[in-house]
Design a protein around this motif. Structure first.
Motif, PDB file in Angstrom:
ATOM      1  N   GLY A  89       0.787  -1.228   0.000  1.00  0.00           N
ATOM      2  CA  GLY A  89       0.000   0.000   0.000  1.00  0.00           C
ATOM      3  C   GLY A  89       0.815   1.271   0.000  1.00  0.00           C
ATOM      4  O   GLY A  89       0.266   2.368   0.212  1.00  0.00           O
ATOM      5  N   GLY A  90       2.117   1.159  -0.258  1.00  0.00           N
ATOM      6  CA  GLY A  90       2.969   2.339  -0.268  1.00  0.00           C
ATOM      7  C   GLY A  90       2.761   3.187  -1.509  1.00  0.00           C
ATOM      8  O   GLY A  90       2.361   2.697  -2.573  1.00  0.00           O
ATOM      9  N   ARG A  91       3.058   4.463  -1.384  1.00  0.00           N
ATOM     10  CA  ARG A  91       2.958   5.399  -2.503  1.00  0.00           C
ATOM     11  C   ARG A  91       4.301   5.436  -3.228  1.00  0.00           C
ATOM     12  O   ARG A  91       5.315   5.829  -2.654  1.00  0.00           O
ATOM     13  N   VAL A  92       4.306   5.004  -4.481  1.00  0.00           N
ATOM     14  CA  VAL A  92       5.536   4.914  -5.274  1.00  0.00           C
ATOM     15  C   VAL A  92       5.546   5.998  -6.341  1.00  0.00           C
ATOM     16  O   VAL A  92       4.562   6.171  -7.070  1.00  0.00           O
ATOM     17  N   LEU A  93       6.636   6.726  -6.418  1.00  0.00           N
ATOM     18  CA  LEU A  93       6.806   7.765  -7.432  1.00  0.00           C
ATOM     19  C   LEU A  93       7.887   7.336  -8.411  1.00  0.00           C
ATOM     20  O   LEU A  93       9.016   7.048  -8.021  1.00  0.00           O
ATOM     21  N   ARG A  94       7.538   7.307  -9.690  1.00  0.00           N
ATOM     22  CA  ARG A  94       8.503   7.017 -10.752  1.00  0.00           C
ATOM     23  C   ARG A  94       8.827   8.350 -11.426  1.00  0.00           C
ATOM     24  O   ARG A  94       7.946   8.967 -12.025  1.00  0.00           O
ATOM     25  N   THR A  95      10.073   8.771 -11.320  1.00  0.00           N
ATOM     26  CA  THR A  95      10.412  10.127 -11.745  1.00  0.00           C
ATOM     27  C   THR A  95      11.754  10.189 -12.461  1.00  0.00           C
ATOM     28  O   THR A  95      12.655   9.368 -12.212  1.00  0.00           O
ATOM     29  N   ASP A  96      11.869  11.184 -13.341  1.00  0.00           N
ATOM     30  CA  ASP A  96      13.118  11.440 -14.055  1.00  0.00           C
ATOM     31  C   ASP A  96      13.768  12.736 -13.562  1.00  0.00           C
ATOM     32  O   ASP A  96      14.617  13.299 -14.227  1.00  0.00           O
ATOM     33  N   THR A  97      13.346  13.198 -12.402  1.00  0.00           N
ATOM     34  CA  THR A  97      13.835  14.483 -11.892  1.00  0.00           C
ATOM     35  C   THR A  97      15.210  14.383 -11.235  1.00  0.00           C
ATOM     36  O   THR A  97      15.801  15.416 -10.889  1.00  0.00           O
ATOM     37  N   CYS A  98      15.719  13.175 -11.039  1.00  0.00           N
ATOM     38  CA  CYS A  98      17.020  13.017 -10.370  1.00  0.00           C
ATOM     39  C   CYS A  98      17.800  11.887 -11.035  1.00  0.00           C
ATOM     40  O   CYS A  98      18.241  10.953 -10.375  1.00  0.00           O
ATOM     41  N   ARG A  99      17.957  11.988 -12.335  1.00  0.00           N
ATOM     42  CA  ARG A  99      18.580  10.921 -13.127  1.00  0.00           C
ATOM     43  C   ARG A  99      20.027  10.661 -12.708  1.00  0.00           C
ATOM     44  O   ARG A  99      20.825  11.576 -12.542  1.00  0.00           O
ATOM     45  N   VAL A 100      20.358   9.393 -12.576  1.00  0.00           N
ATOM     46  CA  VAL A 100      21.705   8.940 -12.232  1.00  0.00           C
ATOM     47  C   VAL A 100      22.399   8.432 -13.494  1.00  0.00           C
ATOM     48  O   VAL A 100      21.765   7.793 -14.341  1.00  0.00           O
ATOM     49  N   LEU A 101      23.692   8.705 -13.612  1.00  0.00           N
ATOM     50  CA  LEU A 101      24.474   8.185 -14.735  1.00  0.00           C
ATOM     51  C   LEU A 101      25.321   7.011 -14.254  1.00  0.00           C
ATOM     52  O   LEU A 101      25.934   7.075 -13.186  1.00  0.00           O
ATOM     53  N   THR A 102      25.322   5.947 -15.041  1.00  0.00           N
ATOM     54  CA  THR A 102      26.030   4.742 -14.624  1.00  0.00           C
ATOM     55  C   THR A 102      26.918   4.227 -15.749  1.00  0.00           C
ATOM     56  O   THR A 102      26.808   4.651 -16.900  1.00  0.00           O
ATOM     57  N   SER A 103      27.797   3.307 -15.423  1.00  0.00           N
ATOM     58  CA  SER A 103      28.765   2.818 -16.393  1.00  0.00           C
ATOM     59  C   SER A 103      28.090   2.031 -17.512  1.00  0.00           C
ATOM     60  O   SER A 103      27.154   1.265 -17.279  1.00  0.00           O
ATOM     61  N   ALA A 104      28.623   2.217 -18.726  1.00  0.00           N
ATOM     62  CA  ALA A 104      28.141   1.454 -19.878  1.00  0.00           C
ATOM     63  C   ALA A 104      29.036   0.246 -20.145  1.00  0.00           C
ATOM     64  O   ALA A 104      29.042  -0.301 -21.251  1.00  0.00           O
ATOM     65  N   ARG A 105      29.770  -0.187 -19.137  1.00  0.00           N
ATOM     66  CA  ARG A 105      30.655  -1.336 -19.311  1.00  0.00           C
ATOM     67  C   ARG A 105      29.848  -2.580 -19.672  1.00  0.00           C
ATOM     68  O   ARG A 105      28.700  -2.736 -19.250  1.00  0.00           O
ATOM     69  N   LEU A 106      30.463  -3.467 -20.418  1.00  0.00           N
ATOM     70  CA  LEU A 106      29.787  -4.684 -20.863  1.00  0.00           C
ATOM     71  C   LEU A 106      30.107  -5.878 -19.977  1.00  0.00           C
ATOM     72  O   LEU A 106      29.496  -6.933 -20.130  1.00  0.00           O
ATOM     73  N   GLU A 107      31.046  -5.717 -19.069  1.00  0.00           N
ATOM     74  CA  GLU A 107      31.366  -6.772 -18.108  1.00  0.00           C
ATOM     75  C   GLU A 107      30.999  -6.260 -16.724  1.00  0.00           C
ATOM     76  O   GLU A 107      31.746  -5.491 -16.119  1.00  0.00           O
TER      77      GLU A 107
END
Length: 236
Positions: free
Chosen positions: A203-221
């Motif tokens: 019953g929790g309130r979940v917010l899906r947002t793009d207001t705080c986008r994180v950048l992560t590695s594009a490594r393939l391994e």
């Protein structure tokens, strides 16, 4: 009102990435201290089955940044690692009453990620508006992958408000709901989506947002079978 905020970073053999991650987190801590009233912010790094210099690097970083703590485990399982760090934090500070858990927030990112400066402040703001779980977005760091690979990734991911994705590198949950759903499932992959599903079921309130986008590695391994890197391998 959020009184206690913890950033949890699982790290398995991340000697090339962990310092950059922690520097971005500390910049976000500094920004939050100037823009929000949260009393206490901590960073918990869980070094999981590391055989490289990750633990030494984190220990050195923590010696110069008192809000950073290190937990050492040998699970080689990101779900268990995240959950162990969260339970450690809650237990160490004796946060067990409902009001205290309601006023606590747990934010998760990954050791190969870079959070934006406003990341913590954004999660605090959403939490104080009544959100129980923040599901943020992630994009590959441009300097870590080919332009072709990044183009394929963005073509397959329309990032915006109410997006359909779940990324463990950009996730936050209220302490009371973390406890209510018995923490993070002990999964080597998909623990992030399972946590969000459990919060919704409770019953929790979940917010899906793009207001705080994180950048992560594009490594393939990557470090987790079936994780972000495995998906990038399919695209490549």
């Amino acid at each position: 009102m959020i009184d206690v905020f913890a950033v949890i970073v699982p790290a398995h053999n991340e000697e090339d990435e962990i310092k950059g991650c922690l520097e971005s987190v500390m910049a976000s801590v500094s920004y939050a201290r100037h823009t929000s009233a949260v009393a206490h912010i901590w960073v918990i790094v869980v070094a999981d089955a590391c055989t490289d210099s990750t633990l030494d690097l984190v220990t050195d970083f923590a010696s110069r940044n008192p809000i950073v703590e290190v937990v050492t485990v040998s699970f080689n399982n990101v779900g268990i690692a995240r959950n162990t760090a969260a339970e450690y934090f809650i237990g160490q500070r004796g946060i067990h009453t409902q009001p205290a858990l309601d006023a606590m927030w747990l934010a998760f990112t990954d050791a190969d990620s870079r959070v934006p400066e406003h990341w913590i402040a954004s999660q605090i703001r959403h939490a104080e508006l009544g959100v129980d779980c923040v599901v943020g977005t992630v994009a590959p760091r441009p300097e870590t992958g080919s332009s072709e690979l990044l183009a394929k990734w963005h073509a397959a991911h329309e990032l915006g408000e109410d997006h359909p994705f779940v990324f463990g590198a950009n996730l936050g949950v209220r302490g009371s709901y973390f406890e209510l759903v018995d923490g993070i499932p002990p999964l080597p992959c998909g623990e992030d989506a399972a946590l969000v599903a459990a919060v919704l079921d409770a019953g929790g309130r979940v917010l899906r947002t793009d207001t705080c986008r994180v950048l992560t590695s594009a490594r393939l391994e990557g470090r987790a079978a079936g994780g972000f890197s495995a998906y990038l391998q399919e695209l490549a």
